[in-house]
Write a protein that holds these residues in place. Structure first.
Motif, PDB file in Angstrom:
ATOM      1  N   PRO A  37       0.808  -1.226   0.000  1.00 18.50           N
ATOM      2  CA  PRO A  37       0.000   0.000   0.000  1.00 18.50           C
ATOM      3  C   PRO A  37       0.844   1.280   0.000  1.00 18.50           C
ATOM      4  CG  PRO A  37      -0.813  -1.569   1.631  1.00 18.50           C
ATOM      5  CD  PRO A  37       0.505  -2.096   1.153  1.00 18.50           C
ATOM      6  N   PRO A  38       0.618   2.170  -0.966  1.00 13.64           N
ATOM      7  CA  PRO A  38       1.314   3.460  -0.975  1.00 13.64           C
ATOM      8  C   PRO A  38       0.571   4.487  -0.123  1.00 13.64           C
ATOM      9  CG  PRO A  38      -0.029   3.263  -2.933  1.00 13.64           C
ATOM     10  CD  PRO A  38      -0.221   1.978  -2.156  1.00 13.64           C
ATOM     11  N   ASP A  39       1.232   5.600   0.138  1.00 14.62           N
ATOM     12  CA  ASP A  39       0.570   6.715   0.815  1.00 14.62           C
ATOM     13  C   ASP A  39      -0.203   7.580  -0.174  1.00 14.62           C
ATOM     14  OD1 ASP A  39       1.750   6.181   3.432  1.00 14.62           O
ATOM     15  OD2 ASP A  39       3.633   6.854   2.533  1.00 14.62           O
ATOM     16  N   LEU A  40       0.336   7.685  -1.384  1.00 12.15           N
ATOM     17  CA  LEU A  40      -0.215   8.604  -2.376  1.00 12.15           C
ATOM     18  C   LEU A  40      -0.106   7.989  -3.765  1.00 12.15           C
ATOM     19  CD1 LEU A  40      -1.173  11.470  -3.303  1.00 12.15           C
ATOM     20  CD2 LEU A  40       1.240  12.158  -3.258  1.00 12.15           C
ATOM     21  N   VAL A  41      -1.168   8.157  -4.566  1.00 11.09           N
ATOM     22  CA  VAL A  41      -1.183   7.660  -5.945  1.00 11.09           C
ATOM     23  C   VAL A  41      -1.409   8.829  -6.897  1.00 11.09           C
ATOM     24  CG1 VAL A  41      -2.305   6.127  -7.606  1.00 11.09           C
ATOM     25  CG2 VAL A  41      -2.126   5.442  -5.201  1.00 11.09           C
ATOM     26  N   PHE A  42      -0.500   8.995  -7.854  1.00  2.00           N
ATOM     27  CA  PHE A  42      -0.721   9.908  -8.972  1.00  2.00           C
ATOM     28  C   PHE A  42      -1.345   9.074 -10.085  1.00  2.00           C
ATOM     29  CE2 PHE A  42       2.353  12.360  -6.599  1.00  2.00           C
ATOM     30  CZ  PHE A  42       1.944  13.670  -6.802  1.00  2.00           C
ATOM     31  N   LEU A  43      -2.603   9.366 -10.414  1.00  2.29           N
ATOM     32  CA  LEU A  43      -3.418   8.445 -11.201  1.00  2.29           C
ATOM     33  C   LEU A  43      -3.941   9.084 -12.483  1.00  2.29           C
ATOM     34  CD1 LEU A  43      -4.886   5.701 -11.366  1.00  2.29           C
ATOM     35  CD2 LEU A  43      -6.649   6.648  -9.858  1.00  2.29           C
ATOM     36  N   ASP A  44      -3.573   8.496 -13.612  1.00  2.00           N
ATOM     37  CA  ASP A  44      -4.123   8.908 -14.902  1.00  2.00           C
ATOM     38  C   ASP A  44      -5.585   8.468 -14.974  1.00  2.00           C
ATOM     39  OD1 ASP A  44      -4.278   9.886 -17.486  1.00  2.00           O
ATOM     40  OD2 ASP A  44      -3.415   8.091 -18.394  1.00  2.00           O
ATOM     41  N   VAL A  45      -6.373   9.143 -15.793  1.00  2.00           N
ATOM     42  CA  VAL A  45      -7.794   8.794 -15.916  1.00  2.00           C
ATOM     43  C   VAL A  45      -8.018   7.804 -17.049  1.00  2.00           C
ATOM     44  CG1 VAL A  45     -10.106   9.663 -16.406  1.00  2.00           C
ATOM     45  CG2 VAL A  45      -8.588  10.952 -14.898  1.00  2.00           C
ATOM     46  N   GLN A  46      -7.589   8.159 -18.247  1.00  4.86           N
ATOM     47  CA  GLN A  46      -7.857   7.316 -19.413  1.00  4.86           C
ATOM     48  C   GLN A  46      -6.743   6.285 -19.588  1.00  4.86           C
ATOM     49  OE1 GLN A  46      -8.694   9.719 -22.915  1.00  4.86           O
ATOM     50  NE2 GLN A  46     -10.861   9.711 -22.389  1.00  4.86           N
TER      51      GLN A  46
END
Length: 232
Positions: A46-55
């Protein structure tokens, strides 16, 4: 902070990794190329933070955000499309980065995450196991791998085995960033892995320092390879 970057485009992942690598409080950066790979990584480590793309293909970022296990990591959506902003904040995102973004805008998003994550830090380098009326001190650095055993976990260490009343997910939170889940019944200390041995149907075996051979299932394979820095 432990960070996961999720984007199907390599240049986008590289940009975030470069910016994150300049931050002194970022201890680990992992990457995933699509939503399914990201979900496996989040479950295993488990990470603390996710930078997440949408498409993204197969499982998009918005759908992934609704499937995150608890406690869910913080999410910053990163996309070139502003029409998903409302859905993103409905999914409890803390920020929404529009591509192309500059370093200043990235730092503002990261600071939001820092403020959310601020809490008293408890540091421990050992576990306490109650064994036949005696308290056994087990150093985290001595633990090679951990095995689930009903409502307990069995700690396999350089000095033998110790039993602890705890779930596998619960013990992973206490062990910290040097450990990763490789199977529904096992988690391992990364520096204790001597060989990664691919087997059939996408599974693998891990040869440990104590000569144990542990299964690495497809569900956790990508996460293990990511933290070993091996290309799949």
């Amino acid at each position: 902070m432990k960070i996961l970057i999720v984007d199907d485009e390599r240049p986008a992942r590289d940009k975030l990794r470069r910016l994150l690598s300049q931050q002194s409080d970022v201890s680990h950066i992992a990457e995933a190329r699509d939503g399914n790979e990201a979900l496996q990584t989040i479950r295993a480590y488990p990470p603390d933070l996710v930078f997440l793309d949408v498409q993204m293909p197969e499982l998009d970022g918005i759908s992934l955000a609704t499937q995150l296990p608890e406690p869910a990591p913080l999410i910053v959506f990163v996309t070139a499309y502003d029409q998903y902003a409302l859905q993103a904040f409905d999914a409890n995102a803390i920020d929404y980065l529009m591509k192309p973004y500059d370093e200043a805008r990235f730092l503002r998003a990261l600071q939001k995450a820092r403020e959310r994550l601020q809490k008293p830090v408890v540091t421990a380098d050992h576990l306490l196991c109650n064994e036949k009326g005696r308290i056994q001190v087990v150093k985290l650095s001595d633990i090679l791998w951990v095995e689930a055993a009903d409502n307990y976990v069995l700690l396999h260490t350089v000095n033998g085995q110790h039993m602890l009343r705890q779930t596998l997910s619960g013990i992973l939170e206490k062990l910290g960033s040097g450990f990763v889940r490789c199977h529904r019944r096992y988690l391992v200390q990364l520096c204790s892995i001597q060989q990664f041995i691919p087997t059939q149907k996408g599974d693998a075996q891990l040869l440990m320092k104590d000569a144990a051979r542990l299964p690495c299932s497809r569900q956790y394979r990508s996460a293990v390879l990511s933290y070993l820095k091996i290309e799949d």
